[in-house]
Write a protein that holds these residues in place. Structure first.
Motif, PDB file in Angstrom:
ATOM      1  N   TYR A 133       0.811  -1.216   0.000  1.00 41.04           N
ATOM      2  CA  TYR A 133       0.000   0.000   0.000  1.00 41.04           C
ATOM      3  C   TYR A 133       0.846   1.269   0.000  1.00 41.04           C
ATOM      4  N   SER A 134       1.892   1.304   0.776  1.00 41.87           N
ATOM      5  CA  SER A 134       2.746   2.488   0.854  1.00 41.87           C
ATOM      6  C   SER A 134       3.287   2.868  -0.522  1.00 41.87           C
ATOM      7  N   THR A 135       3.807   1.907  -1.228  1.00 44.54           N
ATOM      8  CA  THR A 135       4.359   2.150  -2.562  1.00 44.54           C
ATOM      9  C   THR A 135       3.279   2.610  -3.526  1.00 44.54           C
ATOM     10  N   GLU A 136       2.139   1.931  -3.502  1.00 43.22           N
ATOM     11  CA  GLU A 136       1.044   2.289  -4.401  1.00 43.22           C
ATOM     12  C   GLU A 136       0.500   3.686  -4.106  1.00 43.22           C
ATOM     13  N   LEU A 137       0.336   4.005  -2.827  1.00 42.44           N
ATOM     14  CA  LEU A 137      -0.187   5.312  -2.449  1.00 42.44           C
ATOM     15  C   LEU A 137       0.750   6.426  -2.889  1.00 42.44           C
ATOM     16  N   ARG A 138       2.025   6.260  -2.647  1.00 44.71           N
ATOM     17  CA  ARG A 138       2.982   7.300  -3.046  1.00 44.71           C
ATOM     18  C   ARG A 138       3.048   7.437  -4.559  1.00 44.71           C
ATOM     19  N   SER A 139       2.912   6.342  -5.261  1.00 43.89           N
ATOM     20  CA  SER A 139       2.901   6.385  -6.718  1.00 43.89           C
ATOM     21  C   SER A 139       1.675   7.146  -7.233  1.00 43.89           C
ATOM     22  N   LEU A 140       0.520   6.878  -6.639  1.00 42.61           N
ATOM     23  CA  LEU A 140      -0.727   7.533  -7.068  1.00 42.61           C
ATOM     24  C   LEU A 140      -0.781   9.009  -6.692  1.00 42.61           C
ATOM     25  N   THR A 141      -0.044   9.398  -5.655  1.00 42.23           N
ATOM     26  CA  THR A 141      -0.134  10.771  -5.145  1.00 42.23           C
ATOM     27  C   THR A 141       1.154  11.561  -5.367  1.00 42.23           C
ATOM     28  N   ALA A 142       1.995  11.114  -6.254  1.00 40.49           N
ATOM     29  CA  ALA A 142       3.272  11.777  -6.551  1.00 40.49           C
ATOM     30  C   ALA A 142       4.082  12.014  -5.274  1.00 40.49           C
ATOM     31  N   GLY A 143       4.050  11.032  -4.379  1.00 44.32           N
ATOM     32  CA  GLY A 143       4.841  11.101  -3.161  1.00 44.32           C
ATOM     33  C   GLY A 143       4.216  11.912  -2.037  1.00 44.32           C
ATOM     34  N   GLU A 144       3.022  12.446  -2.241  1.00 42.38           N
ATOM     35  CA  GLU A 144       2.389  13.299  -1.238  1.00 42.38           C
ATOM     36  C   GLU A 144       1.510  12.527  -0.258  1.00 42.38           C
ATOM     37  N   GLY A 145       1.066  11.338  -0.631  1.00 35.90           N
ATOM     38  CA  GLY A 145       0.155  10.575   0.215  1.00 35.90           C
ATOM     39  C   GLY A 145       0.845   9.986   1.431  1.00 35.90           C
ATOM     40  N   ASP A 146       0.098   9.839   2.486  1.00 35.20           N
ATOM     41  CA  ASP A 146       0.610   9.261   3.719  1.00 35.20           C
ATOM     42  C   ASP A 146      -0.493   8.414   4.329  1.00 35.20           C
ATOM     43  N   TYR A 147      -0.130   7.454   5.145  1.00 35.12           N
ATOM     44  CA  TYR A 147      -1.137   6.606   5.773  1.00 35.12           C
ATOM     45  C   TYR A 147      -0.643   6.105   7.112  1.00 35.12           C
ATOM     46  N   GLU A 148      -1.574   5.644   7.891  1.00 27.89           N
ATOM     47  CA  GLU A 148      -1.263   4.932   9.123  1.00 27.89           C
ATOM     48  C   GLU A 148      -2.324   3.858   9.290  1.00 27.89           C
ATOM     49  N   PHE A 149      -1.951   2.783   9.961  1.00 28.21           N
ATOM     50  CA  PHE A 149      -2.951   1.748  10.193  1.00 28.21           C
ATOM     51  C   PHE A 149      -2.722   1.093  11.535  1.00 28.21           C
ATOM     52  N   LYS A 150      -3.785   0.500  12.031  1.00 30.31           N
ATOM     53  CA  LYS A 150      -3.701  -0.245  13.284  1.00 30.31           C
ATOM     54  C   LYS A 150      -4.604  -1.465  13.169  1.00 30.31           C
ATOM     55  N   LEU A 151      -4.242  -2.494  13.909  1.00 30.65           N
ATOM     56  CA  LEU A 151      -5.028  -3.720  13.906  1.00 30.65           C
ATOM     57  C   LEU A 151      -6.391  -3.460  14.527  1.00 30.65           C
TER      58      LEU A 151
END
Length: 65
Positions: free
Chosen positions: A22-40
């Motif tokens: 997901y990290s790679t895909e998100l950064r690719s889709l957002t030109a490096g601007e996207g960020d995320y966090e997740f928890k179980l």
């Protein structure tokens, strides 16, 4: 989904296996601007169609050891 001035926040529940790239895909889709966090959130049983594949792979791995 929450839309703010210049960004959107998405709240979702997804299988952990779907988060591996997901990290790679998100950064690719957002030109490096996207960020995320997740928890179980919780554990669920593995669906039958996936469980049979996991069992077969595990048995094959055990047989080759």
């Amino acid at each position: 989904m929450e839309q703010e001035e210049d960004h959107a926040t998405i709240h979702a529940q997804v299988p952990l296996s779907e988060m591996m790239n997901y990290s790679t895909e998100l950064r690719s889709l957002t030109a490096g601007e996207g960020d995320y966090e997740f928890k179980l959130s919780h554990y669920d049983p593995v669906p039958n169609h996936l469980a049979s594949d996991l069992i077969a792979k595990s048995q094959k791995s055990a047989d080759s050891d």
